[in-house]
Write a protein that holds these residues in place. Structure first.
Motif, PDB file in Angstrom:
ATOM      1  N   TYR A  66       0.849  -1.191   0.000  1.00  0.00           N
ATOM      2  CA  TYR A  66       0.000   0.000   0.000  1.00  0.00           C
ATOM      3  C   TYR A  66       0.887   1.243   0.000  1.00  0.00           C
ATOM      4  O   TYR A  66       1.652   1.450   0.945  1.00  0.00           O
ATOM      5  CB  TYR A  66      -0.845   0.073   1.270  1.00  0.00           C
ATOM      6  N   LEU A 112      -4.985  -1.242   9.677  1.00  0.00           N
ATOM      7  CA  LEU A 112      -6.085  -2.209   9.569  1.00  0.00           C
ATOM      8  C   LEU A 112      -7.153  -1.861  10.603  1.00  0.00           C
ATOM      9  O   LEU A 112      -6.841  -1.616  11.770  1.00  0.00           O
ATOM     10  CB  LEU A 112      -5.563  -3.625   9.819  1.00  0.00           C
ATOM     11  N   HIS A 158     -13.853  -5.253   7.393  1.00  0.00           N
ATOM     12  CA  HIS A 158     -12.585  -4.638   7.787  1.00  0.00           C
ATOM     13  C   HIS A 158     -12.073  -3.842   6.588  1.00  0.00           C
ATOM     14  O   HIS A 158     -12.557  -4.003   5.466  1.00  0.00           O
ATOM     15  CB  HIS A 158     -11.577  -5.693   8.252  1.00  0.00           C
ATOM     16  N   ARG A 162       3.248   0.567   3.129  1.00  0.00           N
ATOM     17  CA  ARG A 162       2.785  -0.483   4.037  1.00  0.00           C
ATOM     18  C   ARG A 162       2.802  -1.815   3.282  1.00  0.00           C
ATOM     19  O   ARG A 162       2.380  -1.873   2.129  1.00  0.00           O
ATOM     20  CB  ARG A 162       1.362  -0.197   4.508  1.00  0.00           C
ATOM     21  N   SER A 187       1.673  -5.988   3.707  1.00  0.00           N
ATOM     22  CA  SER A 187       0.972  -6.990   4.510  1.00  0.00           C
ATOM     23  C   SER A 187       0.873  -8.275   3.706  1.00  0.00           C
ATOM     24  O   SER A 187       1.092  -8.277   2.479  1.00  0.00           O
ATOM     25  CB  SER A 187      -0.420  -6.495   4.911  1.00  0.00           C
ATOM     26  N   PHE A 232      -5.272 -16.623   2.589  1.00  0.00           N
ATOM     27  CA  PHE A 232      -6.703 -16.969   2.596  1.00  0.00           C
ATOM     28  C   PHE A 232      -6.847 -18.476   2.466  1.00  0.00           C
ATOM     29  O   PHE A 232      -6.437 -19.059   1.449  1.00  0.00           O
ATOM     30  CB  PHE A 232      -7.416 -16.304   1.420  1.00  0.00           C
TER      31      PHE A 232
HETATM   32  O1  LIG Z   1      -3.621  -5.510   4.449  1.00  0.00           O
HETATM   33  C1  LIG Z   1      -4.300  -5.848   5.400  1.00  0.00           C
HETATM   34  O2  LIG Z   1      -3.959  -5.634   6.566  1.00  0.00           O
HETATM   35  C2  LIG Z   1      -5.630  -6.524   5.188  1.00  0.00           C
HETATM   36  C3  LIG Z   1      -5.833  -7.028   3.785  1.00  0.00           C
HETATM   37  C4  LIG Z   1      -7.185  -7.617   3.594  1.00  0.00           C
HETATM   38  O3  LIG Z   1      -8.093  -7.413   4.364  1.00  0.00           O
HETATM   39  C5  LIG Z   1      -7.422  -8.508   2.442  1.00  0.00           C
HETATM   40  O4  LIG Z   1      -6.553  -8.612   1.558  1.00  0.00           O
HETATM   41  O5  LIG Z   1      -8.494  -9.141   2.407  1.00  0.00           O
END
Ligand SMILES: O=C(O)CCC(=O)C(=O)O
Ligand SMILES: [Fe+2]
Length: 320
Positions: free
Chosen positions: A187, A221, A262, A272, A274, A278
């Motif tokens: 991000y 988040l 979320h 950022r 992350s 999944f």
């Molecule tokens: O980047 C995050 O902290 C969450 C990402 C997210 O919610 C997603 O990819 O479904």
């Protein structure tokens, strides 16, 4: 982390699920139940995924997103046929009606050769990964982490079975030959003058059964507190995952466990990174209301659906 936050999103010590003592395992189940019924989000600690592996995942993810645009676009997931590879900035709109998400990503799944019968049959999201050729070690890192997260997700599914007072292996048909997606996300900082509603990740629920999320130190988040209608922060806590319940568990439990909204807004002023994983499960499993989640006089909120049908619909909705 603030004390109030700790009280809101619980911390679950997953190591109890490996105890030989069934009472200890059941106690973890109770914690998972409370978390599922409340926000559908919790922190998970004492997983045994090595910190060094997690650090390698972040380092290689940064290297990937630092590649020249031409190299990233050569791995465009639009070229893959099974949603593997690079996803450019603003390619997905997770929140209907909001501007596209301010994130770029990279998708990795179970690596299947083109001649695998499931690939030949054209099953949704089944096929080979796309790998960058100019990043030595990238594939090894991601393969190792994929395997570790996959195993951890299987353990959490056992815990969820216990939480629902089902045999620990109840979800075995879903866990066997499960599909899963490892997603690297980057991000950029939220721009000073964003378009109205622009975010890193618009408000959404996750499509699969559970998501295991790693995040860097940026924060950003947020999880909806449905009771107050307020967004609560879910900041990074070293050594933990943020785990959330996805749509499939909500369907199985008739909404008793929340697949909660979320979103991400990167206000840190820096990049950022992350890494959500999944766990979407065996595509052929039919997900329908568990008999013990249906109270007297209640009817199922969702019709039965196969995992594959559900996922294909979620992708269609958010990618257009
Ligand atoms: O980047 C995050 O902290 C969450 C990402 C997210 O919610 C997603 O990819 O479904
Ligand atoms: Fe999500």
């Amino acid at each position: 982390m603030s004390a109030s936050l700790q009280a809101v999103l619980p911390l679950v010590d997953i190591s109890g699920l490996s105890s030989p003592d069934p009472l200890v395992r059941t106690a973890v189940g109770h914690q998972l139940r409370a978390a599922g019924e409340r926000h559908g989000f919790f922190y998970l600690c004492n997983h045994d995924i090595p910190t060094t592996l997690i650090e390698r995942v972040f380092a290689d993810s940064e290297r990937l997103f630092a590649l020249p645009e031409g190299e990233r676009m050569a791995l465009d997931k639009a070229l893959s046929g099974c949603n593997r590879g690079y996803e450019p900035l603003r390619a997905q709109t997770l929140e209907a009606g909001a501007p596209p998400d301010l994130k770029e990503g990279f998708y990795i799944g179970v690596d299947l050769p083109a001649d695998d019968p499931r690939v030949v049959a054209g099953k949704f999201n089944h096929g080979p990964n796309q790998w960058p050729t100019s990043l030595p070690g990238f594939r090894d890192t991601m393969d190792a982490y994929f395997a570790a997260a996959y195993a951890l997700a299987g353990r959490v599914m056992r815990g969820l079975a216990l939480s629902l007072e089902l045999p620990e292996d109840h979800f075995a048909p879903f866990v066997d030959d499960a599909s899963a997606t490892l997603r690297l996300l980057h991000y950029p900082p939220q721009p000073p003058n964003p378009s109205p509603g622009e975010k890193g990740c618009g408000a959404h629920t996750d499509f699969g059964a559970i998501t295991l999320l790693l995040q860097d130190q940026s924060g950003g988040l947020q999880v909806l507190d449905a009771d107050s209608g307020e967004w609560i922060d879910a900041p990074p806590i070293p050594g933990t995952f943020v785990v959330n319940i996805g749509d499939l568990i909500a369907r199985w439990t008739n909404g008793r466990y929340h697949s909660n909204l979320h979103r991400v807004i990167n206000l840190s002023g820096r990049e950022r990174y992350s890494v959500p994983f999944f766990f979407t499960g065996n595509p052929d499993v039919v997900v329908e209301c568990l008999p013990n989640c249906l109270g007297p006089g209640e009817s199922p909120q969702y019709p039965p659906v196969t995992v594959e049908q559900h996922l294909a619909e979620c992708y269609r909705r958010t990618y257009g």
